[in-house]
Design an enzyme around this catalytic site. Structure first.
Site, short mmCIF file in Angstrom:
data_model
loop_
_atom_site.label_atom_id
_atom_site.label_comp_id
_atom_site.label_asym_id
_atom_site.label_seq_id
_atom_site.Cartn_x
_atom_site.Cartn_y
_atom_site.Cartn_z
N ARG A 37 0.82 -1.23 0.00
CA ARG A 37 0.00 0.00 0.00
C ARG A 37 0.84 1.26 0.00
NH1 ARG A 37 -2.84 -3.43 3.40
NH2 ARG A 37 -1.50 -2.86 5.14
N SER A 38 1.94 1.26 0.77
CA SER A 38 2.71 2.52 0.83
C SER A 38 4.13 2.36 0.31
CB SER A 38 2.68 3.12 2.23
OG SER A 38 3.04 2.16 3.17
N ARG A 97 4.78 -11.54 22.66
CA ARG A 97 5.06 -11.09 24.04
C ARG A 97 5.01 -12.20 25.08
NH1 ARG A 97 1.08 -5.99 23.51
NH2 ARG A 97 2.41 -4.66 22.23
N CYS A 131 1.64 -0.66 25.29
CA CYS A 131 1.95 0.73 25.68
C CYS A 131 1.49 1.06 27.11
CB CYS A 131 1.35 1.71 24.68
SG CYS A 131 -0.30 1.30 24.13
N GLN A 158 -6.78 5.93 27.61
CA GLN A 158 -5.82 5.75 26.53
C GLN A 158 -6.14 6.60 25.30
OE1 GLN A 158 -5.37 1.10 27.85
NE2 GLN A 158 -4.68 1.61 25.79
N SER A 161 -4.19 7.66 19.40
CA SER A 161 -3.01 7.30 18.61
C SER A 161 -2.55 5.88 18.93
CB SER A 161 -1.86 8.28 18.83
OG SER A 161 -1.44 8.23 20.19
N HIS A 242 -1.05 8.42 27.02
CA HIS A 242 -1.93 7.61 27.87
C HIS A 242 -1.81 8.05 29.34
CE1 HIS A 242 -2.64 5.08 24.53
NE2 HIS A 242 -2.03 3.98 24.90
N ASN A 313 2.42 7.32 24.60
CA ASN A 313 2.30 5.93 24.16
C ASN A 313 3.13 5.64 22.92
OD1 ASN A 313 -0.11 7.72 23.48
ND2 ASN A 313 -0.21 6.24 21.82
N1 NAP Z 1 0.32 3.30 18.42
C1 NAP Z 1 0.79 3.00 19.61
O1 NAP Z 1 0.74 3.81 20.57
C2 NAP Z 1 1.40 1.65 19.86
C3 NAP Z 1 1.98 1.40 21.11
C4 NAP Z 1 2.54 0.14 21.36
C5 NAP Z 1 2.52 -0.83 20.37
N2 NAP Z 1 1.93 -0.55 19.17
C6 NAP Z 1 1.94 -1.60 18.15
O2 NAP Z 1 2.80 -1.19 17.09
C7 NAP Z 1 2.29 -1.67 15.84
C8 NAP Z 1 2.12 -0.49 14.89
O3 NAP Z 1 1.24 0.45 15.44
P1 NAP Z 1 0.98 1.87 14.73
O4 NAP Z 1 0.19 2.65 15.70
O5 NAP Z 1 2.23 2.42 14.18
O6 NAP Z 1 0.03 1.43 13.49
P2 NAP Z 1 -0.25 2.19 12.11
O7 NAP Z 1 -0.08 3.65 12.28
O8 NAP Z 1 -1.53 1.67 11.62
O9 NAP Z 1 0.94 1.67 11.16
C9 NAP Z 1 1.01 0.33 10.75
C10 NAP Z 1 2.23 0.12 9.85
O10 NAP Z 1 2.33 -1.26 9.54
C11 NAP Z 1 2.43 -1.43 8.13
N3 NAP Z 1 1.76 -2.67 7.75
C12 NAP Z 1 0.49 -3.05 7.98
N4 NAP Z 1 0.25 -4.27 7.49
C13 NAP Z 1 1.41 -4.67 6.91
C14 NAP Z 1 1.81 -5.86 6.23
N5 NAP Z 1 0.97 -6.88 6.02
N6 NAP Z 1 3.09 -5.92 5.79
C15 NAP Z 1 3.95 -4.91 5.99
N7 NAP Z 1 3.64 -3.77 6.63
C16 NAP Z 1 2.37 -3.67 7.08
C17 NAP Z 1 1.74 -0.24 7.56
O11 NAP Z 1 2.24 -0.06 6.26
P3 NAP Z 1 1.30 0.43 5.06
O12 NAP Z 1 1.35 1.92 5.15
O13 NAP Z 1 2.02 -0.09 3.86
O14 NAP Z 1 -0.04 -0.17 5.27
C18 NAP Z 1 2.19 0.85 8.54
O15 NAP Z 1 3.50 1.26 8.21
C19 NAP Z 1 1.00 -2.43 16.17
O16 NAP Z 1 1.30 -3.78 16.35
C20 NAP Z 1 0.58 -1.83 17.50
O17 NAP Z 1 -0.20 -2.71 18.27
C21 NAP Z 1 1.39 0.66 18.89
#
Ligand code: NAP
Length: 333
Positions: A37-38, A97, A131, A158, A161, A242, A313
């Site tokens: 996608r990106s 985890r 987080c 929470q 984001s 958070h 977070n």
């Molecule tokens: N946000 C938080 O505060 C937070 C805190 C702790 C942990 N996390 C964890 O960190 C991870 C990312 O969170 P985020 O908030 O950054 O999510 P996000 O903004 O939705 O970003 C997701 C990223 O993953 C990529 N992606 C999705 N599906 C994919 C695939 N099949 N193959 C390769 N790349 C793929 C997306 O790329 P495309 O642009 O190409 O779709 C994008 O770069 C999640 O597991 C989440 O649970 C997040």
């Protein structure tokens, strides 16, 4: 050392990329991996524009550390492939985890296990906790060492984001007047609301996020079922940062001054000069520290301590914790 970010275009991925810019151990710009996608998108790094590439079986050759933030399914698929290619994976998703071979690491609490084990782990994967769990653990660990925690009760507030960039965009649209659609990422309208349901509902009536806090906190602290943890996780219409209202019950009676002292000395924790003061999500957004405020012993129960714990977070809850782990692997922390 050479590195890559899987999920580079997401909220956590972009935050990790910014943090990597000043790591001395980096010998080349990170490889940016995304889905189809990106692919082709450009992201700034040290004054250059790096191009994102679609992840594939050959993406991990020659890398030392790969930071994953692409969600659970990509982590489960690509984690073992990256590890087999010789890279050490640091994963932000929940996929690994609770795996027995996978260390679950908050460097200030149990980072020593990586320093003593050397730069690789049995399965080649290290997990970043959830987080909310990270900031709760940062407040509970010093109190546990000083007074022996036997019970933790927490209510989280929470930020959106935490659900990724699509969730953030949806709240912004709702704030601008859009009505939630049938495919909303939230179970109820999110603007001007508080929703006590994060993740899937479990058979016992709890929600997924709440179980993660208990299981992960016990693993990080090296505790078993003797540590009782109850959590109500709520999503609030805050863009970033958070908050958590935490009550701990300890084996020993808690001395307020000593509790403040151990918190203030804990690396990565900040407390206000007046322990009854507090920080808010807006104030901590963009900062690496965990702030502990409203610190008070319950008058009716000298074994119970109340705290208000706030953190970004995307930073300590995800990207900063992951980069700290990478620093340990690189021998720089
Ligand atoms: N946000 C938080 O505060 C937070 C805190 C702790 C942990 N996390 C964890 O960190 C991870 C990312 O969170 P985020 O908030 O950054 O999510 P996000 O903004 O939705 O970003 C997701 C990223 O993953 C990529 N992606 C999705 N599906 C994919 C695939 N099949 N193959 C390769 N790349 C793929 C997306 O790329 P495309 O642009 O190409 O779709 C994008 O770069 C999640 O597991 C989440 O649970 C997040």
């Amino acid at each position: 050392m050479k590195t890559a970010i899987l999920g580079a275009s997401g909220l956590v991925g972009r935050t990790m990329l910014k943090l990597l810019a000043d790591r001395q151990w980096l010998s080349a710009p990170p490889r940016l991996l995304v889905s189809g996608r990106s692919a082709g998108a450009k992201l700034p790094f040290r004054g250059e524009q790096l191009v994102c590439a679609e992840v594939g079986p050959d993406s991990f050759a020659g890398l030392d550390i790969v930071l994953f933030s692409a969600g659970g399914a990509p982590s489960r698929h690509w984690g073992p492939i990256a590890a087999a290619a010789g890279a050490q994976v640091v994963d932000n998703s929940s996929a690994w985890r609770m795996d027995a071979d996978t260390p679950l690491v908050v460097p200030e609490i149990n980072g020593q296990m990586l320093r003593s084990a050397g730069p690789t782990t049995p399965g080649g994967i290290i997990a970043n906790p959830n987080c909310s769990t990270i900031q709760i653990a940062m407040a509970v660990a010093p109190i546990d060492r000083a007074f022996g925690v036997r019970e933790v009760q927490v209510t989280t507030l929470q930020a959106v984001s935490g659900g990724g960039q699509a969730a953030l965009a949806e709240l912004k649209a709702q704030n601008a007047g859009s009505e939630p659609t049938a495919d909303s990422l939230f179970p109820r309208p999110m603007a001007h609301n508080a929703v006590p349901a994060i993740g899937a509902r479990e058979a016992d009536g709890s929600y997924e996020e709440e179980g993660k806090v208990g299981r992960e906190l016990r693993k990080i602290l090296g505790r078993g079922a003797d540590l009782e943890v109850s959590c109500t996780a709520t999503r609030v219409p805050v863009y970033n940062g958070h908050s958590a209202a935490v009550r701990v019950v300890c084996e020993k009676p808690v001395v307020q001054g000593l509790a403040c002292g151990v918190l203030a000395q804990w690396p990565g924790v900040e407390i206000a000069r007046d322990p009854h003061e507090y920080a808010t999500a807006r104030e901590m957004s963009g900062r690496n520290a965990v702030h502990v405020g409203r610190i008070r012993v319950l008058p009716e129960n000298p074994h119970a301590l109340l705290m208000w714990v706030v953190s970004d977070n995307l930073l300590k809850g995800a990207a900063w914790n992951a980069v700290q782990i990478a620093d340990v692997l690189a021998g720089q922390n």
